[in-house]
Structure formats: structure tokens, C-alpha cells
Design an enzyme around this catalytic site. Structure first.
Site, short mmCIF file in Angstrom:
data_model
loop_
_atom_site.label_atom_id
_atom_site.label_comp_id
_atom_site.label_asym_id
_atom_site.label_seq_id
_atom_site.Cartn_x
_atom_site.Cartn_y
_atom_site.Cartn_z
N GLY A 16 35.40 74.82 41.62
CA GLY A 16 36.43 74.04 41.08
C GLY A 16 36.22 72.63 41.81
CG PHE A 68 39.73 70.82 46.26
CD1 PHE A 68 40.28 71.81 47.27
CD2 PHE A 68 40.54 70.21 45.47
CE1 PHE A 68 41.25 72.32 47.22
CE2 PHE A 68 41.63 70.83 45.14
CZ PHE A 68 42.33 71.85 46.19
CE LYS A 76 40.58 78.25 45.34
NZ LYS A 76 42.13 78.21 44.73
CG ASP A 82 48.01 75.55 35.46
OD1 ASP A 82 48.01 74.84 34.31
OD2 ASP A 82 46.85 75.50 36.10
#
Length: 316
Positions: free
Chosen positions: A20, A22, A40, A132
Site C-alpha cells: 500500500g 505506507f 501488515k 470504503d
């Protein structure tokens, strides 16, 4: 050899499986149990790093315990990185699956929609709005047809999710342009009214539309023009793409993509809609032949297309 500390004391970190702005996601394994996980890794040094956003994502996911939501198992906060230990999802996105199968049917679309609705109903009931919802955030748990989780849907990416306030209304403009609800775009005026969990139902309605015909109801490379389309809420069931879609499916979509949120179906009403209730008898026939070409284009250009870049303006 120095003693392992932090995340590496409990987990082996393997190859990269996603990236992604960052953060990077790597395959991992719990050292003691051998359980495979996704890790992650969020870099605190990155210029785009937003501590408040990360804290919100963690707080939201820590509250989630539903079979159709990606699970967060553990968090390691270290000086340079924060590590989120997540449920490992290997099935790819719903659009990946459609392209892989070289077909989409109403039965497939209905099954996906029903599972997402169950996830949303759970989230809304505990006060969380996803904010989202889009095809890239709807995943299949496994890519192995022999697995019992092969057709299990997992709702992912809670980076913009937030708990509803006491009044139930939010005012932050955020989401992904092609899927954002019109009331979110109406927050720039002098007296914005706010929005609630109904925005997720609009977004899901757009996702269903895309699954059934292969392209979105609203599209324009110019973001301002796209937003005007969304606020007007005018869309069509174009021939020949919708010719083989049932009236029940069209009715469901037409009651989700509704400009006035008060007139839009909520999760319970969607789950009780005939199209969802009759999932077992939904057609397994391949939908319009052009769908795979269109979806392949959408998937292939997902990261480069202006209308699907997530955004969040003035606040959280």
C-alpha cells in the site's frame, strides 16, 4: 546470536503478498503453533503515515468478530514500524474470482452480496461504518476449490472505518470516488447535515451493479463531473448488458442506489429482499459475454484509475 524481540519473537515474516501507500503485507507464521497469518507492516517513517488513522483502524478491527470480516489477531508497536497480525486471506478479490472463472452469474453475485450484507449488518449494529466499500475490499477467504472456505467472503480494509458518533451523523468527506454515496459529497456546504451507515448500502449497491454488468453506474475521468453524476443519481440498466439480469436483481439495485438515504434500503431490508431470499434459485447462467473483457480491464487498471483512488478530506 541476539535474542529475538517484538514481533519476530512470535512470528516468522516471509514474502511480500501486498503493498500500500505506507504499508506492506507479508506472509507470516506463528512460530509456536505454525498458524499461517498475514502481517501488515506500517512504516512510521513514511511521509504518508497517519498515526490517528492507524489507531482508528486498529480500534475498529479489535471490535470486529464476524466470520465475514477479516480478523485482527494481535498488534506489535515498535519504534519504526507497527505490525498488525491479520487473518491470512488467499482467495483474492471478488473480481479476481470472476475473471478466474471466466464468468459471473446472478447466483455468484447474490451469494457475495448476502455475505457482505451480513458483515455490514454486524458492523452497523455495533456502531461501525466501513466508509470504503468497493470490489477491492471484498475478498474470498481461500483460492482452493477443495477448501470449505472457498466461497466464504471476507470484508477487508478498515482504514477509513469509524465508530458512529452519539448523533449518528458523520461529516468527513472520504471513500472511493466511484463508490461514494451522494450525501458524503454534500458535506462541503455551510451547514452540512452529516451521514450515517446508509452510505455503505449505496456503495454495496454500486458493487452489485458492477458485478451484474461489468461496469459502474457512474464514471468519468474528471472527478468533479463524476461527483455531479453521483449527486444526481441517474443511471441506467443498459442493453445488452442487463438483458439477461432478472427483474428481482434490478429491483434490489434500484432500491440501494437511491440518492435520498431515507428511501434507501438498510441491511435488514436488503437481506429480506426477494433477490437475496431466493439465492438458492438464482440463475447460474453466465451473464453477458462482454463482462469478462470489461472486468479484466477494471481489475487490470484498478491501481491507475483516478475514479477509484480512496480519499479523505478535512478530518477523520
Amino acid at each position: 546470536m541476539s535474542e529475538l524481540k517484538g514481533v519476530r519473537k512470535s512470528y516468522e515474516i516471509g514474502k511480500t503478498i501486498g503493498e500500500g501507500s505506507f504499508a506492506v503485507v507479508k506472509a507470516g507464521r506463528h512460530i509456536e503453533t505454525g498458524t499461517p497469518v498475514a502481517i501488515k507492516i506500517v512504516s512510521k517513517r513514511d511521509a504518508l503515515f497517519n498515526e490517528e488513522s492507524l489507531d482508528r483502524e486498529i480500534a475498529t478491527m479489535m471490535q470486529c468478530d464476524h466470520p465475514n470480516c477479516v480478523a485482527l489477531y494481535q498488534v506489535f508497536d515498535e519504534p519504526q514500524n507497527t505490525y498488525l497480525i491479520l487473518e491470512l486471506i488467499t482467495g483474492g478479490t471478488v473480481m479476481d474470482r470472476i475473471v478466474e472463472l471466466d464468468m459471473c452469474s446472478e447466483h455468484l453475485a447474490c451469494n457475495v452480496t448476502k455475505q457482505v450484507l451480513h458483515a455490514l449488518q454486524y458492523l452497523h449494529n455495533i456502531g461501525i461504518i466501513h466508509r470504503d466499500l468497493k470490489p477491492e475490499n471484498i475478498l474470498y477467504a481461500s483460492n482452493d476449490p477443495r477448501s470449505p472456505d472457498y466461497n466464504t467472503i471476507k470484508l477487508a480494509d478498515f482504514g477509513l472505518a469509524k465508530f458512529m458518533t452519539g448523533s449518528g451523523a458523520m461529516k468527513t468527506i472520504c471513500g472511493t470516488p466511484a463508490y461514494v454515496a451522494p450525501e458524503v459529497l454534500s458535506q462541503e456546504g455551510d451547514a452540512p447535515e452529516g451521514y450515517d451507515c446508509k452510505i455503505d448500502l449505496w456503495s454495496l449497491g454500486v458493487v452489485v451493479y458492477v458485478m451484474l454488468c461489468g461496469f459502474p453506474p457512474f464514471a468519468d475521468e474528471n472527478r468533479a463531473l463524476l461527483f455531479e453524476q453521483i449527486k444526481r443519481g441517474k443511471y441506467y440498466f443498459l442493453s445488452p448488458y442487463w438483458d439477461s439480469v432478472s427483474d428481482q436483481a434490478k429491483d434490489m439495485v434500484s432500491k440501494m442506489i437511491v440518492v435520498n438515504p431515507e428511501d434507501r434500503l438498510d441491511t435488514a431490508q436488503c437481506l429480506n429482499h426477494p433477490w437475496i431470499m431466493n439465492e438458492d434459485t438464482a440463475s447460474t447462467t453466465r451473464l453477458h459475454a462482454y463482462i469478462i473483457e470489461i472486468l479484466s480491464f477494471v481489475v487490470g487498471n484498478a491501481n491507475n484509475s483516478v475514479p477509484i483512488v480512496p480519499f479523505c478530506l478535512f478530518g477523520n
